[in-house]
Enzyme design. Structure first.
Site, short mmCIF file in Angstrom:
data_model
loop_
_atom_site.label_atom_id
_atom_site.label_comp_id
_atom_site.label_asym_id
_atom_site.label_seq_id
_atom_site.Cartn_x
_atom_site.Cartn_y
_atom_site.Cartn_z
N ASN A 16 36.46 28.80 47.28
CA ASN A 16 37.38 29.14 46.20
C ASN A 16 38.78 29.36 46.80
O ASN A 16 38.97 30.23 47.66
CB ASN A 16 36.86 30.41 45.51
CG ASN A 16 37.73 30.83 44.36
OD1 ASN A 16 38.95 30.82 44.48
ND2 ASN A 16 37.13 31.21 43.26
N ASP A 18 41.64 30.09 45.16
CA ASP A 18 42.59 30.81 44.29
C ASP A 18 43.63 31.61 45.05
O ASP A 18 44.80 31.66 44.68
CB ASP A 18 41.84 31.81 43.39
CG ASP A 18 40.94 31.14 42.38
OD1 ASP A 18 41.02 29.91 42.24
OD2 ASP A 18 40.15 31.86 41.74
N HIS A 19 43.18 32.27 46.12
CA HIS A 19 44.09 33.21 46.77
C HIS A 19 45.11 32.56 47.70
O HIS A 19 46.05 33.21 48.15
CB HIS A 19 43.31 34.35 47.43
CG HIS A 19 42.61 35.14 46.35
ND1 HIS A 19 43.31 35.77 45.35
CD2 HIS A 19 41.30 35.32 46.07
CE1 HIS A 19 42.46 36.33 44.51
NE2 HIS A 19 41.23 36.07 44.93
N HIS A 52 39.92 28.78 39.85
CA HIS A 52 39.87 29.48 38.56
C HIS A 52 41.23 29.38 37.89
O HIS A 52 42.22 29.93 38.40
CB HIS A 52 39.50 30.95 38.83
CG HIS A 52 39.30 31.77 37.60
ND1 HIS A 52 38.85 33.07 37.66
CD2 HIS A 52 39.47 31.50 36.29
CE1 HIS A 52 38.76 33.56 36.42
NE2 HIS A 52 39.15 32.62 35.58
N ARG A 54 43.26 30.75 35.29
CA ARG A 54 43.26 31.92 34.40
C ARG A 54 44.24 31.74 33.25
O ARG A 54 45.26 31.06 33.40
CB ARG A 54 43.64 33.18 35.19
CG ARG A 54 42.49 33.76 35.98
CD ARG A 54 42.92 35.07 36.63
NE ARG A 54 41.78 35.78 37.14
CZ ARG A 54 41.12 36.72 36.48
NH1 ARG A 54 41.52 37.10 35.28
NH2 ARG A 54 40.08 37.31 37.02
N ARG A 58 47.85 33.47 36.94
CA ARG A 58 48.35 34.34 38.01
C ARG A 58 48.22 33.70 39.40
O ARG A 58 48.91 34.07 40.32
CB ARG A 58 47.65 35.70 37.99
CG ARG A 58 46.21 35.67 38.43
CD ARG A 58 45.62 37.04 38.54
NE ARG A 58 45.40 37.66 37.24
CZ ARG A 58 44.51 38.63 37.04
NH1 ARG A 58 43.82 39.11 38.05
NH2 ARG A 58 44.33 39.13 35.84
N HIS A 59 47.28 32.76 39.55
CA HIS A 59 47.21 32.06 40.85
C HIS A 59 47.23 30.54 40.65
O HIS A 59 48.26 29.92 40.76
CB HIS A 59 46.08 32.57 41.76
CG HIS A 59 44.78 32.94 41.08
ND1 HIS A 59 44.10 32.09 40.26
CD2 HIS A 59 44.05 34.09 41.14
CE1 HIS A 59 43.00 32.68 39.84
NE2 HIS A 59 42.94 33.90 40.34
N GLU A 79 36.55 27.07 37.34
CA GLU A 79 36.18 28.34 36.69
C GLU A 79 37.16 28.58 35.56
O GLU A 79 38.38 28.44 35.74
CB GLU A 79 36.27 29.50 37.67
CG GLU A 79 35.20 29.49 38.73
CD GLU A 79 35.39 30.64 39.71
OE1 GLU A 79 36.31 31.46 39.53
OE2 GLU A 79 34.61 30.71 40.66
N THR A 110 37.12 38.76 38.69
CA THR A 110 36.13 38.67 37.62
C THR A 110 35.12 39.81 37.78
O THR A 110 34.22 39.75 38.62
CB THR A 110 35.41 37.30 37.68
OG1 THR A 110 36.41 36.29 37.88
CG2 THR A 110 34.66 37.03 36.39
N GLU A 160 25.41 31.11 37.80
CA GLU A 160 25.92 31.64 39.06
C GLU A 160 25.71 33.14 39.01
O GLU A 160 26.25 33.83 38.13
CB GLU A 160 27.40 31.29 39.26
CG GLU A 160 27.91 31.85 40.58
CD GLU A 160 29.25 31.27 41.01
OE1 GLU A 160 29.53 30.09 40.72
OE2 GLU A 160 30.00 32.01 41.67
N HIS A 203 30.63 35.97 44.77
CA HIS A 203 31.57 37.07 44.53
C HIS A 203 31.44 38.14 45.61
O HIS A 203 30.39 38.74 45.76
CB HIS A 203 31.42 37.73 43.15
CG HIS A 203 32.74 38.27 42.67
ND1 HIS A 203 33.27 39.46 43.13
CD2 HIS A 203 33.67 37.76 41.83
CE1 HIS A 203 34.44 39.66 42.57
NE2 HIS A 203 34.73 38.63 41.78
N GLY A 204 32.52 38.29 46.35
CA GLY A 204 32.58 39.34 47.36
C GLY A 204 31.82 39.04 48.65
O GLY A 204 31.73 39.90 49.52
N1 PXP Z 1 32.36 32.88 41.69
C1 PXP Z 1 33.06 33.24 40.59
C2 PXP Z 1 32.55 32.84 39.25
C3 PXP Z 1 34.28 33.94 40.72
O1 PXP Z 1 34.97 34.29 39.61
C4 PXP Z 1 34.76 34.23 42.02
C5 PXP Z 1 36.08 34.92 42.17
O2 PXP Z 1 37.10 34.12 41.72
C6 PXP Z 1 34.00 33.82 43.12
C7 PXP Z 1 32.79 33.17 42.93
C8 PXP Z 1 34.44 34.07 44.52
O3 PXP Z 1 34.53 35.43 44.77
P1 PXP Z 1 35.27 35.93 46.08
O4 PXP Z 1 36.69 35.47 45.98
O5 PXP Z 1 35.11 37.41 46.01
O6 PXP Z 1 34.55 35.32 47.24
#
Ligand code: PXP
Length: 259
Positions: A16, A18-19, A52, A54, A58-59, A79, A110, A160, A203-204
């Site tokens: 991902n 996004d950041h 993602h 949004r 924002r990103h 996403e 999220t 997921e 996530h995380g």
């Molecule tokens: N899966 C989904 C559906 C998410 O919304 C995110 C965060 O954007 C992730 C995975 C990845 O999470 P993380 O950035 O914490 O690894």
């Protein structure tokens, strides 16, 4: 579904990005470029790229999605919230998959999975229209059995599982909580698989928390972002992805040894 030589289902890594866009947007320019990050992630062993879009942009931006869709050499997992605006964008770009996520403007990320039970009627037409366009549809959910049943009713191809709670408990060194969460993920993954739904998780996740999730046999894809982009600051993105890939493969091999 692809299987490795050991007969186990292969475990894919979606990175991902996004950041990377968060950092770019902090100065409003073009650097660092999420597409370049996507290419480096693939070089490091990513099987796909997740982004993602949004509502508040924002990103990731609309232009990022266009560039990713036209220039990527691996599948794009978009996403998005289940809204008319996002549906239109998805149908225009036709990514490999869409992961429907809950979205609140004030949240940092999220937080929590989709309320599939409560919003089944609203979700169903979104799932159907995306599927009709040839897009695989994923629902981002808590590892909860009733939510899995509802996801099957919604017509989801994929669920997921939201690993955020597990990762928080692991950070707090709460061994009892971690064991409970892993068990919830195991049961949820088996139930989803039983319904014929493909299982992803994310996530995380970090180097420290990826192993137990990668050892759940029904899980075939992990989506990981924030930790990898953070690690990239210290040693580069390709090498962070390569290390994560290795930890996933090691966990999978261990699973094979105990099968
Ligand atoms: N899966 C989904 C559906 C998410 O919304 C995110 C965060 O954007 C992730 C995975 C990845 O999470 P993380 O950035 O914490 O690894």
């Amino acid at each position: 579904m692809s299987k490795s030589r050991s007969g186990l289902r292969a475990l894919r890594l979606g990175v991902n990005i996004d950041h990377v866009a968060t950092l770019r947007n902090a100065r409003g320019g073009i650097h660092p470029d999420p597409l370049r990050a996507a290419h480096l992630s693939i070089e490091g062993g990513a099987d796909g790229i997740t982004a993602h879009l949004r509502e508040d942009r924002r990103h990731i931006s609309d232009t990022d999605i266009t560039r990713l869709k036209t220039e990527l050499t691996r599948p794009l997992n978009l996403e998005m919230a289940a809204t008319e605006e996002m549906l239109g964008i998805a149908l225009r770009h036709v990514p490999n998959a869409c992961c429907l996520v809950p979205e609140r403007r004030e949240e940092r990320t999220t937080e929590g999975g989709l309320d599939v039970i409560g919003s089944l009627k609203t979700l169903k037409p979104y799932v159907a229209q995306l599927k009709d366009a040839g897009i695989r549809v994923s629902l981002f959910i808590e590892p909860d059995l009733k939510t899995i049943e509802a996801s099957a009713k919604a017509g989801a191809d994929i669920v997921e599982l939201h690993t955020g709670k597990y990762c928080h408990l692991a950070l707090d060194n709460d061994a009892v909580g971690v064991a409970r969460e892993i068990e919830r993920h195991r049961k949820a993954a088996a139930a989803a698989h039983g319904h014929g739904i493909e299982v992803h998780a994310g996530h995380g996740l970090t180097y420290n928390t990826v192993g137990p999730i990668a050892r759940i046999p029904e899980v075939v894809e992990l989506n990981i972002g924030h930790f990898l982009i953070g690690e990239a600051i210290f040693g580069g993105l390709s090498s962070a992805v390569r290390r994560m890939r290795q930890l996933m493969d090691d966990a999978r091999a261990e699973l094979g040894a105990h099968a």
